[in-house]
Design a protein around this motif. Structure first.
Motif, PDB file in Angstrom:
ATOM      1  N   GLY B  56     -14.083 -28.077  -4.763  1.00  0.00           N
ATOM      2  CA  GLY B  56     -12.591 -28.560  -5.000  1.00  0.00           C
ATOM      3  C   GLY B  56     -11.698 -28.561  -3.867  1.00  0.00           C
ATOM      4  O   GLY B  56     -10.515 -28.744  -3.958  1.00  0.00           O
ATOM      5  N   ARG B  57     -12.179 -27.648  -2.815  1.00  0.00           N
ATOM      6  CA  ARG B  57     -11.415 -27.567  -1.428  1.00  0.00           C
ATOM      7  C   ARG B  57     -11.374 -28.923  -0.580  1.00  0.00           C
ATOM      8  O   ARG B  57     -12.496 -29.590  -0.590  1.00  0.00           O
ATOM      9  N   ARG B  58     -10.273 -29.414   0.095  1.00  0.00           N
ATOM     10  CA  ARG B  58     -10.400 -30.485   0.857  1.00  0.00           C
ATOM     11  C   ARG B  58     -10.936 -30.032   2.150  1.00  0.00           C
ATOM     12  O   ARG B  58     -10.801 -28.832   2.426  1.00  0.00           O
ATOM     13  N   LYS B  75     -11.084 -36.456   5.024  1.00  0.00           N
ATOM     14  CA  LYS B  75     -10.522 -36.768   3.482  1.00  0.00           C
ATOM     15  C   LYS B  75     -11.398 -36.328   2.489  1.00  0.00           C
ATOM     16  O   LYS B  75     -11.412 -36.677   1.131  1.00  0.00           O
ATOM     17  N   LEU B  76     -12.618 -35.723   2.747  1.00  0.00           N
ATOM     18  CA  LEU B  76     -13.609 -35.144   1.687  1.00  0.00           C
ATOM     19  C   LEU B  76     -12.934 -34.021   0.816  1.00  0.00           C
ATOM     20  O   LEU B  76     -12.417 -33.173   1.268  1.00  0.00           O
ATOM     21  N   VAL B  77     -13.300 -34.142  -0.282  1.00  0.00           N
ATOM     22  CA  VAL B  77     -13.065 -33.037  -1.301  1.00  0.00           C
ATOM     23  C   VAL B  77     -14.373 -32.386  -1.624  1.00  0.00           C
ATOM     24  O   VAL B  77     -15.220 -33.336  -2.019  1.00  0.00           O
ATOM     25  N   GLN B  81     -21.466 -33.717  -5.190  1.00  0.00           N
ATOM     26  CA  GLN B  81     -21.827 -35.232  -4.541  1.00  0.00           C
ATOM     27  C   GLN B  81     -21.517 -35.025  -3.116  1.00  0.00           C
ATOM     28  O   GLN B  81     -22.248 -35.755  -2.184  1.00  0.00           O
ATOM     29  N   THR B  82     -20.381 -34.661  -2.548  1.00  0.00           N
ATOM     30  CA  THR B  82     -20.082 -34.819  -1.073  1.00  0.00           C
ATOM     31  C   THR B  82     -20.713 -33.734  -0.420  1.00  0.00           C
ATOM     32  O   THR B  82     -20.944 -33.935   0.701  1.00  0.00           O
ATOM     33  N   VAL B  94     -19.802 -37.063   8.631  1.00  0.00           N
ATOM     34  CA  VAL B  94     -18.562 -37.073   9.410  1.00  0.00           C
ATOM     35  C   VAL B  94     -18.957 -37.046  10.871  1.00  0.00           C
ATOM     36  O   VAL B  94     -19.019 -35.953  11.404  1.00  0.00           O
ATOM     37  N   PRO B  95     -19.107 -38.316  11.411  1.00  0.00           N
ATOM     38  CA  PRO B  95     -19.229 -38.176  12.902  1.00  0.00           C
ATOM     39  C   PRO B  95     -18.163 -37.616  13.545  1.00  0.00           C
ATOM     40  O   PRO B  95     -16.851 -37.612  13.387  1.00  0.00           O
ATOM     41  N   GLY B  96     -18.722 -36.657  14.618  1.00  0.00           N
ATOM     42  CA  GLY B  96     -17.754 -35.838  15.175  1.00  0.00           C
ATOM     43  C   GLY B  96     -17.664 -34.552  14.785  1.00  0.00           C
ATOM     44  O   GLY B  96     -16.800 -33.641  15.414  1.00  0.00           O
TER      45      GLY B  96
END
Lengths: 196, 129
Positions: B56-58, B75-77, B81-82, B94-96
């Motif tokens: 649940g953390r950004r 902008k991922l939470v 799934q993420t 997350v390139p970079g």
């Protein structure tokens, strides 16, 4: 948890560790040179300023941060009063290896045009769980095993294959640390045919 | 049955398998987590940020941790799934990102790791955070 100060003026036994480190470097030039050749292979091989080298610098800096922390962790172990010879000598030798990794990674980052990550002023370690020599060695083994996995995950993503080779060289060194620590703890030194 | 119909059936079966994939095993995931411990800990920041409070953390939001610009802007939470997507190939997701790591290719290992992280987040070690 315990926050460990990196301020050298606050570290009474730092001079002894540095002496050990100098002794290590004096006796291990051959060991260092293999990785040095791969890492510092010349500016033509380590082209500055392109996207690939920027990504490589980022990977190297993450590795450098972990190596700084490993140096600090072994310092905590050495100063804990829990390590007796020969385990103490072993810890200082391994710390010397991590310091050698720090120096080489930092030089390479500079060669690539990057800015090397500096050691933090303070690190947090779970010292409340370290009550014996075995606890300290097991904690070190956990860090070394993690480092092996981290380098294993970094090797395939370097754009420059010389850097991948050098990372593999460091991986081998840290895998040996892990195996030796396991052996000292009475565990099977090499528990599997592969690392992951 | 023609080839196209068989192909559609296979695709449907694959989707059903994906949707009903076995939940991860936190005990196996604890072993997978050992790979993370060069840089991460549950309860405190290291080279990587702490994992307590992860779900649940950004992404890029642990106070005081020096994230890459890429992670801060992702902008991922973090959820199952993420995390699965990120762990499969961090540099592609997350390139970079400063997590210069090839990722965990095995879907089952990722599920085990995520199950462990979820369990650990409910543990006393994280409860004290």
């Amino acid at each position: 948890m315990f926050a460990f100060s990196q301020d050298p003026r606050a570290r009474n036994s730092e001079a002894a560790v540095d002496a050990s480190r100098r002794s290590f470097f004096n006796h291990s030039g051959l060991l260092l040179s293999g990785a040095a050749i791969a890492l510092l292979a010349g500016r033509e091989a380590l082209a500055k300023g392109n996207a690939s080298s920027a990504a490589d610098v980022s990977i190297l800096n993450t590795a450098l941060g972990a190596e700084h922390e490993a140096v600090a962790a072994y310092q905590v172990g050495a100063e804990s009063g829990l390590l007796q010879k020969p385990a103490l000598d072993l810890a200082l030798t391994f710390q010397g290896h991590h310091k050698a990794h720090v120096e080489l990674l930092a030089k390479t980052i500079i060669t690539l045009g990057g800015k090397p990550a500096e050691a933090r002023k303070q690190y947090t370690f779970p010292t409340d769980t370290l009550k014996s020599q075995a606890d300290v060695l097991r904690f070190a083994a956990t860090l070394e095993k993690g480092a092996v996995s981290a380098y294993l995950g970094a090797v395939p993503v370097f754009g420059n294959r010389d850097l991948a080779k050098a990372a593999a060289s460091i991986l081998g060194d840290e895998a040996m640390h892990w195996a030796v620590l396991r052996n000292v703890l009475g565990e099977t030194p090499v528990p599997a045919a592969f690392v992951s | 049955m023609n080839a196209l119909w068989r192909l559609l059936l296979l695709a449907g079966a694959a989707l059903a398998f994906s949707a009903n994939a076995a939940p991860g095993d936190p005990d196996r995931g604890k072993l997978v987590y050992e790979r993370c411990q060069a840089c991460h800990a549950l309860a405190y920041d290291r080279t990587g940020p702490r994992h307590c409070g992860l779900f649940g953390r950004r992404a890029g939001s642990v106070p005081g941790f020096a994230y890459s610009e890429a992670m801060r802007r992702s902008k991922l939470v973090w959820n199952a799934q993420t995390l699965d997507r990120f762990l499969s190939n961090p540099l592609k997701a997350v390139p970079g990102t400063s997590m210069g790591y090839a990722g965990i290719a095995d879907r089952g290992e990722r599920a085990d790791l995520i199950a462990y992280l979820r369990q650990a987040n409910g543990s006393a070690a994280c409860g004290r955070q």
